[in-house]
Write a protein that holds these residues in place. Structure first.
Motif, PDB file in Angstrom:
ATOM      1  N   MET C   1       0.839  -1.213   0.000  1.00 21.65           N
ATOM      2  CA  MET C   1       0.000   0.000   0.000  1.00 21.65           C
ATOM      3  C   MET C   1       0.871   1.260   0.000  1.00 21.65           C
ATOM      4  SD  MET C   1      -2.906  -1.007  -0.455  1.00 21.65           S
ATOM      5  CE  MET C   1      -3.841   0.515  -0.382  1.00 21.65           C
ATOM      6  N   ARG C   2       2.071   1.152   0.536  1.00 17.81           N
ATOM      7  CA  ARG C   2       2.953   2.303   0.641  1.00 17.81           C
ATOM      8  C   ARG C   2       3.387   2.787  -0.761  1.00 17.81           C
ATOM      9  NH1 ARG C   2       8.441   2.676   1.878  1.00 17.81           N
ATOM     10  NH2 ARG C   2       8.966   4.727   2.655  1.00 17.81           N
ATOM     11  N   ILE C   3       3.687   1.823  -1.632  1.00 20.20           N
ATOM     12  CA  ILE C   3       4.071   2.121  -3.006  1.00 20.20           C
ATOM     13  C   ILE C   3       2.965   2.894  -3.703  1.00 20.20           C
ATOM     14  CG2 ILE C   3       4.678   1.113  -5.251  1.00 20.20           C
ATOM     15  CD1 ILE C   3       6.870   0.700  -3.275  1.00 20.20           C
ATOM     16  N   HIS C   4       1.739   2.442  -3.481  1.00 22.40           N
ATOM     17  CA  HIS C   4       0.586   3.092  -4.089  1.00 22.40           C
ATOM     18  C   HIS C   4       0.520   4.563  -3.668  1.00 22.40           C
ATOM     19  CE1 HIS C   4      -3.332   3.393  -5.892  1.00 22.40           C
ATOM     20  NE2 HIS C   4      -3.799   3.952  -4.768  1.00 22.40           N
ATOM     21  N   GLY C   5       0.770   4.791  -2.370  1.00 27.96           N
ATOM     22  CA  GLY C   5       0.767   6.159  -1.845  1.00 27.96           C
ATOM     23  C   GLY C   5       1.788   7.040  -2.552  1.00 27.96           C
ATOM     24  N   ILE C   9       1.382  10.511  -4.721  1.00 32.75           N
ATOM     25  CA  ILE C   9       2.116  11.741  -4.393  1.00 32.75           C
ATOM     26  C   ILE C   9       2.844  12.257  -5.631  1.00 32.75           C
ATOM     27  CG2 ILE C   9       4.089  12.625  -3.082  1.00 32.75           C
ATOM     28  CD1 ILE C   9       3.194  10.586  -0.843  1.00 32.75           C
ATOM     29  N   LEU C  10       3.497  11.324  -6.347  1.00 29.69           N
ATOM     30  CA  LEU C  10       4.215  11.720  -7.561  1.00 29.69           C
ATOM     31  C   LEU C  10       3.260  12.347  -8.563  1.00 29.69           C
ATOM     32  CD1 LEU C  10       6.685   8.745  -8.197  1.00 29.69           C
ATOM     33  CD2 LEU C  10       7.246  11.047  -7.403  1.00 29.69           C
ATOM     34  N   SER C  11       2.086  11.742  -8.708  1.00 25.14           N
ATOM     35  CA  SER C  11       1.141  12.222  -9.732  1.00 25.14           C
ATOM     36  C   SER C  11       0.599  13.602  -9.378  1.00 25.14           C
ATOM     37  CB  SER C  11      -0.009  11.237  -9.901  1.00 25.14           C
ATOM     38  OG  SER C  11      -0.839  11.286  -8.760  1.00 25.14           O
ATOM     39  N   GLU C  12       0.741  14.001  -8.106  1.00 20.58           N
ATOM     40  CA  GLU C  12       0.256  15.327  -7.703  1.00 20.58           C
ATOM     41  C   GLU C  12       1.338  16.395  -7.796  1.00 20.58           C
ATOM     42  OE1 GLU C  12      -1.143  14.457  -3.823  1.00 20.58           O
ATOM     43  OE2 GLU C  12      -2.969  13.486  -4.574  1.00 20.58           O
ATOM     44  N   HIS C  13       2.587  15.968  -7.992  1.00 22.70           N
ATOM     45  CA  HIS C  13       3.676  16.940  -8.040  1.00 22.70           C
ATOM     46  C   HIS C  13       3.704  17.638  -9.409  1.00 22.70           C
ATOM     47  CE1 HIS C  13       7.732  18.626  -8.013  1.00 22.70           C
ATOM     48  NE2 HIS C  13       7.639  18.560  -6.690  1.00 22.70           N
ATOM     49  N   PRO C  14       3.872  18.978  -9.435  1.00 25.32           N
ATOM     50  CA  PRO C  14       3.789  19.719 -10.703  1.00 25.32           C
ATOM     51  C   PRO C  14       4.724  19.183 -11.790  1.00 25.32           C
ATOM     52  CG  PRO C  14       4.026  21.249  -8.849  1.00 25.32           C
ATOM     53  CD  PRO C  14       4.090  19.865  -8.278  1.00 25.32           C
ATOM     54  N   LYS C  17       3.365  15.333 -12.750  1.00 21.04           N
ATOM     55  CA  LYS C  17       1.957  15.036 -13.028  1.00 21.04           C
ATOM     56  C   LYS C  17       1.715  14.731 -14.504  1.00 21.04           C
ATOM     57  CE  LYS C  17       0.462  19.878 -13.276  1.00 21.04           C
ATOM     58  NZ  LYS C  17       0.004  20.953 -12.418  1.00 21.04           N
ATOM     59  N   ALA C  18       2.676  15.116 -15.374  1.00 21.70           N
ATOM     60  CA  ALA C  18       2.503  14.862 -16.802  1.00 21.70           C
ATOM     61  C   ALA C  18       2.789  13.399 -17.173  1.00 21.70           C
ATOM     62  CB  ALA C  18       3.428  15.788 -17.595  1.00 21.70           C
ATOM     63  N   PHE C  19       3.453  12.648 -16.278  1.00 16.50           N
ATOM     64  CA  PHE C  19       3.806  11.255 -16.585  1.00 16.50           C
ATOM     65  C   PHE C  19       2.574  10.363 -16.545  1.00 16.50           C
ATOM     66  CE2 PHE C  19       7.754  13.114 -15.225  1.00 16.50           C
ATOM     67  CZ  PHE C  19       8.734  12.459 -15.954  1.00 16.50           C
ATOM     68  N   ASP C  20       2.583   9.335 -17.404  1.00 21.66           N
ATOM     69  CA  ASP C  20       1.442   8.401 -17.381  1.00 21.66           C
ATOM     70  C   ASP C  20       1.591   7.432 -16.207  1.00 21.66           C
ATOM     71  OD1 ASP C  20       3.245   6.434 -18.194  1.00 21.66           O
ATOM     72  OD2 ASP C  20       2.821   6.798 -20.310  1.00 21.66           O
ATOM     73  N   LYS C  21       0.534   6.686 -15.983  1.00 21.09           N
ATOM     74  CA  LYS C  21       0.455   5.833 -14.802  1.00 21.09           C
ATOM     75  C   LYS C  21       1.598   4.804 -14.784  1.00 21.09           C
ATOM     76  CE  LYS C  21      -3.155   3.409 -12.195  1.00 21.09           C
ATOM     77  NZ  LYS C  21      -2.243   2.400 -11.670  1.00 21.09           N
ATOM     78  N   GLU C  22       1.856   4.248 -15.971  1.00 16.01           N
ATOM     79  CA  GLU C  22       2.884   3.212 -16.088  1.00 16.01           C
ATOM     80  C   GLU C  22       4.259   3.738 -15.661  1.00 16.01           C
ATOM     81  OE1 GLU C  22       3.646   0.769 -19.895  1.00 16.01           O
ATOM     82  OE2 GLU C  22       1.476   1.180 -19.829  1.00 16.01           O
ATOM     83  N   THR C  23       4.575   4.930 -16.147  1.00 13.82           N
ATOM     84  CA  THR C  23       5.860   5.538 -15.815  1.00 13.82           C
ATOM     85  C   THR C  23       5.947   5.829 -14.332  1.00 13.82           C
ATOM     86  OG1 THR C  23       5.664   6.591 -17.970  1.00 13.82           O
ATOM     87  CG2 THR C  23       7.483   7.319 -16.566  1.00 13.82           C
ATOM     88  N   LEU C  24       4.853   6.343 -13.776  1.00 13.47           N
ATOM     89  CA  LEU C  24       4.847   6.656 -12.356  1.00 13.47           C
ATOM     90  C   LEU C  24       5.085   5.398 -11.526  1.00 13.47           C
ATOM     91  CD1 LEU C  24       1.966   9.295 -12.146  1.00 13.47           C
ATOM     92  CD2 LEU C  24       4.420   9.695 -11.877  1.00 13.47           C
ATOM     93  N   GLU C  25       4.500   4.292 -11.965  1.00  9.74           N
ATOM     94  CA  GLU C  25       4.719   3.020 -11.266  1.00  9.74           C
ATOM     95  C   GLU C  25       6.197   2.648 -11.299  1.00  9.74           C
ATOM     96  OE1 GLU C  25       2.244  -0.134 -12.836  1.00  9.74           O
ATOM     97  OE2 GLU C  25       0.441   0.916 -12.122  1.00  9.74           O
ATOM     98  N   LEU C  26       6.792   2.877 -12.460  1.00 14.42           N
ATOM     99  CA  LEU C  26       8.205   2.573 -12.639  1.00 14.42           C
ATOM    100  C   LEU C  26       9.063   3.434 -11.706  1.00 14.42           C
ATOM    101  CD1 LEU C  26       9.516   0.643 -14.761  1.00 14.42           C
ATOM    102  CD2 LEU C  26       9.905   2.657 -16.190  1.00 14.42           C
ATOM    103  N   LEU C  54      11.628  15.832  -4.240  1.00 11.00           N
ATOM    104  CA  LEU C  54      10.444  16.534  -4.730  1.00 11.00           C
ATOM    105  C   LEU C  54       9.733  17.087  -3.501  1.00 11.00           C
ATOM    106  CD1 LEU C  54       9.154  13.771  -7.183  1.00 11.00           C
ATOM    107  CD2 LEU C  54      11.088  15.337  -7.429  1.00 11.00           C
ATOM    108  N   LEU C  55       9.752  18.411  -3.351  1.00  8.41           N
ATOM    109  CA  LEU C  55       9.224  19.019  -2.125  1.00  8.41           C
ATOM    110  C   LEU C  55       7.693  19.018  -2.157  1.00  8.41           C
ATOM    111  CD1 LEU C  55      11.633  22.058  -1.614  1.00  8.41           C
ATOM    112  CD2 LEU C  55      11.910  19.675  -0.911  1.00  8.41           C
ATOM    113  N   ARG C  56       7.107  18.552  -1.046  1.00 10.61           N
ATOM    114  CA  ARG C  56       5.639  18.528  -0.932  1.00 10.61           C
ATOM    115  C   ARG C  56       5.151  19.599   0.032  1.00 10.61           C
ATOM    116  NH1 ARG C  56       4.098  13.283   1.400  1.00 10.61           N
ATOM    117  NH2 ARG C  56       2.010  14.051   0.973  1.00 10.61           N
TER     118      ARG C  56
END
Lengths: 373, 283, 156
Positions: C1-5, C9-14, C17-26, C54-56
């Motif tokens: 579940m931690r990986i999913h989190g 977080i990555l997908s929300e970073h400016p 956020k342009a990366f597709d789901k597959e890349t973000l998983e990678l 990546l500062l949140r």
């Protein structure tokens, strides 16, 4: 014979008019010969008016030579304009004296007797009217200028010939003055007479003192022919639509070409009858108790002109020439509703390298892709 | 025909004022509060300037930085860079100086009622904006929002720093301050105004923004790009320009910027009006 | 579940956020959560550049130490910014100090892990280039403006 605005008469020569003005207590400023040039200075009698002279003018060239014997006004405009009287090159605005707890400011006295500008050409009337709009711009008025202007009578001379540098016809400012004068004279060489036009009640009051004849048909035709000759003989002209053209040409390669020749000497702005830029300087006495604020002519061709703290905005000659030409021919319309150029040609004759405003303007009408520069 | 009235006021003649108080703002930067000797206080609009005359030294254009609602407290903030400005920063209480003005155009605070006002200031550019900031703060309920983005060289060179803190302490303002560099004692932002502006704009509906900019021309140029990128309408951005001024009344010609006299048509211009020439060199 | 989190977080970073789901998983495979308290040193000059942050939340100061006086803060970074770029350029060593000005929450990406993934998958490398470069360009332009010292007094 009673004159009123619009009435016309004939006189033999202008001597009686000059004398009548002097007798009536007017200071008469008019053309005089000095340093081989026609300048505008005080006239003490009709004999001061230069006679029998004609001018040759070209780019960077002005020479007076003998013309028709005893002619009065065959020369056209010289290096000076009436600007030097209405908007003096150096003028005290006010002075201030140190006091126990500060200082007092005293406006400078402006002694301007009732004055006649004698021999004002059509382009010069246009130039004076241009400066009228500069020094009363709707928000602010220069009271000194306005007082001098209001106390000045204009005796115009209608040009019967043009110099090679003249292009007033293409600026719609001459060679015939239709208005803006109190009295206008046209020299009728073949008739040995002058046609007199009365332009105002002030002019009429002077003319009423003169012995004048009713003009004959021949006089009127000769006057028309004189003005037509002056217009037809003009070889230079301003290109059409120059105000709009220059708005689009701020990046044109021709600016570099002019800049190569231009010495940035400011002669053109000094001889120009409409250039109005000025500087102020404070002059102190050695005690430090008395100080004066002076206004002096300035020129957009100097480096200091565009100084803001840290440096000048217009560092290159190109940018200064561009400022002068675009202001004169284009942005002047935005600011004052007319061109800043009246076609007098002084900037052409008195440019030491003979830069010709009409030729430069025409160069910008050429597409840079095809200019071959 | 020209009509000459008796006693026509001469716009080149200074009126005498006396220094009521003076205080240091920063090293080399001083504010003076003036009170008229000749006649009554003159109302001014935010963004306008006066020509200040130091006896025997000369006259320069200085923007008014006080509150337009209190014209009897005429305040100017001056940095000592030349002979006249140096004299102005050395004034003491009770000294006399000459004032002509107020001159020039103003920030359109009344016309932009209902908008989210974004002030972008750089260095001493905060001084000409302060009258408009006062106006918006005093009538905050008339505006959708108020943001100030202010950049300075270093924390020591933040103008009106104490006052900025009080503005920040209100809950109805967004105040972002950034400096070009700082030492570790500084807890605020280090970076340029544009980065700070991008962030500030991120939370605002750009269609509602009216932006007033004053600072170095280069800072305004880049800030305008940020505003445009964020979607702020081009006709809702105003800048204050600086050019050489000698007369302030359109007579001397020095301050011309294309068709405009900065002294009469400006110093505050709607940006889209001057934008084409701003990108040209040596205009 | 931690990986999913972390993916979220990555997908929300400016920047990401342009990366597709597959890349973000990678990328999530290289990522971990980071936390710093105010005053903590995040990295120091000379340290191996083994992470990018990546500062949140919170603010970080990038500083250059000087011998004769206090360090100079040359840039502050804030939520949405990317801290550290030396991980992309050999010899992969930090050239400045980074300090937490406030409490910071961030996600870090392991430099070795990222470089390996990019080497294996040049398309991913190109996507990183496309999305990180604009962020870098903004900062380089900002630094140029700082170099101009536009607020300085210009004695003419």
């Amino acid at each position: 014979m009673s004159a009123d605005a619009g009435s016309r008469f004939v006189i033999d020569d202008p001597s009686a008019l000059v004398s009548a003005l002097l007798d009536d207590g007017w200071r008469v400023l008019g053309p005089r010969l000095r340093d081989d040039a026609i300048v505008y200075d005080e006239i003490t009698g009709p004999g001061d008016l230069p006679r029998g002279l004609i001018d040759d003018q070209e780019g960077g060239h002005y020479r007076l030579r003998a013309g028709r014997e005893a002619s009065w006004f065959d020369y056209v405009v010289g290096p000076q304009s009436w600007k030097k009287w209405l908007f003096p090159a150096r003028q005290k605005l006010w002075s201030a004296e140190k006091t126990g707890d500060g200082f007092d400011i005293n406006p400078a006295a402006d002694d301007w007797p009732k004055t006649v500008f004698f021999g004002v050409r059509a382009c010069e009337i246009a130039a004076i009217e241009v400066q009228d709009r500069v020094f009363d711009n709707g928000d602010f008025a220069d009271p000194g200028y306005r007082q001098r202007r209001a106390a000045t009578l204009i005796v115009a001379v209608q040009c019967a010939r043009s110099a090679a540098t003249c292009f007033c016809a293409s600026m719609n400012t001459g060679p015939h003055a239709d208005s803006g004068f109190d009295i206008a004279l046209t020299e009728l060489a073949d008739e040995a007479a002058f046609l007199v036009e009365c332009g105002s009640a002030r002019g009429a009051a002077i003319l009423d003192r003169l012995e004048m004849r009713v003009p004959e048909e021949g006089h009127l035709r000769a006057a028309e022919a004189a003005s037509k000759n002056a217009a037809d003989s003009q070889t230079r002209r301003m290109v059409d639509d120059i105000p709009n053209l220059l708005r689009e040409k701020l990046d044109h390669p021709h600016w570099e070409v002019v800049a190569d020749a231009c010495l940035s000497c400011a002669n053109c702005t000094l001889v120009c009858p409409t250039c109005f830029c000025s500087d102020v300087e404070d002059v102190n006495d050695l005690t430090g108790d008395h100080t004066e604020r002076w206004r002096t002519w300035d020129s957009c061709f100097t480096a200091d002109f565009s100084y803001v703290h840290g440096g000048s905005v217009r560092r290159s000659t190109k940018s200064r020439y561009r400022q002068w030409l675009t202001h004169k021919l284009s942005t002047w319309h935005d600011q004052f509703g007319s061109s800043g150029c009246v076609g007098c040609g002084r900037c052409i004759a008195w440019c030491p390298v003979g830069i010709d405003i009409t030729a430069e303007a025409a160069a910008f009408a050429t597409d840079p892709e095809q200019s071959g520069d | 025909m020209l009509v000459v009235q008796d006693q026509e006021p001469d716009p080149m003649l200074p009126r005498r004022y006396r220094v009521r108080s003076t205080w240091a703002e920063l090293a080399g930067v001083t504010s003076v509060e003036l009170t008229p000797v000749d006649g009554a206080a003159v109302a001014f609009r935010p963004g306008q300037f006066n020509m200040l005359y130091a006896f025997g030294v000369g006259e320069i254009a200085i923007s008014i930085s006080g509150d337009p609602a209190e014209p009897q407290r005429l305040i100017h903030t001056t940095r000592s860079v030349g002979a006249v400005s140096a004299a102005l920063t050395k004034l003491c209480e009770g000294d006399m100086l000459g004032v002509r003005g107020p001159f020039g155009s103003a920030w359109p605070v009344a016309a932009e009622t209902g908008r989210h006002i974004v002030f972008v200031a750089g260095g001493l550019g905060l001084a000409p904006l302060r009258p408009a900031i006062y106006h918006v703060l005093e009538h905050r309920e008339r505006y959708a929002g108020m943001t100030l983005v202010y950049g300075a060289r270093s924390p020591d060179e933040l103008l009106y720093a104490e006052e900025i803190k009080t503005w920040k302490s209100r809950f109805d303002t967004e105040i972002e301050v950034t400096v070009d560099h700082a030492n570790p004692a500084w807890t605020g932002r280090v970076g340029v105004v544009t980065s700070c502006l991008d962030r500030a704009l991120a939370g605002i509906d750009p269609a509602m923004v009216s932006a007033f900019l004053c600072g170095p021309e280069i800072m305004m140029r880049f800030s305008v790009m940020s505003l445009a990128d964020a979607g702020v309408p081009p006709d809702r951005v105003w800048i204050s320009m600086e050019r050489n001024m000698k007369c302030a009344i359109g007579f001397c010609g020095h301050c011309q910027f294309g068709p405009d006299f900065v002294c009469r048509d400006g110093p505050v211009f709607r940006h889209d009006h001057v934008a084409p020439l701003l990108s040209m060199k040596e205009i | 579940m931690r990986i999913h989190g972390i993916e979220e977080i990555l997908s929300e970073h400016p920047v990401f956020k342009a990366f597709d789901k597959e890349t973000l998983e990678l990328l999530a495979g290289c990522a971990r959560n980071e936390h710093f308290r105010a005053g903590d040193r995040i990295f120091a000059e000379g340290d191996p550049a083994d992470k990018v942050f990546l500062l949140r939340h919170g603010d970080a100061a990038v500083e250059i130490a000087t011998s004769e006086r206090a360090p100079i803060i040359v840039e502050t970074l804030h939520a949405g910014d990317v801290l550290g770029w030396s991980w992309m350029v050999p010899p992969y060593r930090h050239m400045s100090d980074a300090r937490a000005m406030t409490e910071i929450r961030a996600v870090s990406l392991g430099a070795d892990c990222m470089r390996t993934k990019c080497d294996d998958n040049p398309a991913l490398g190109y996507q990183m280039f496309q999305n990180l470069l604009p962020h870098m360009a903004v900062r380089v332009r900002a630094l140029r403006m700082q170099v101009l010292d536009i607020y300085g007094t210009k004695k003419g």
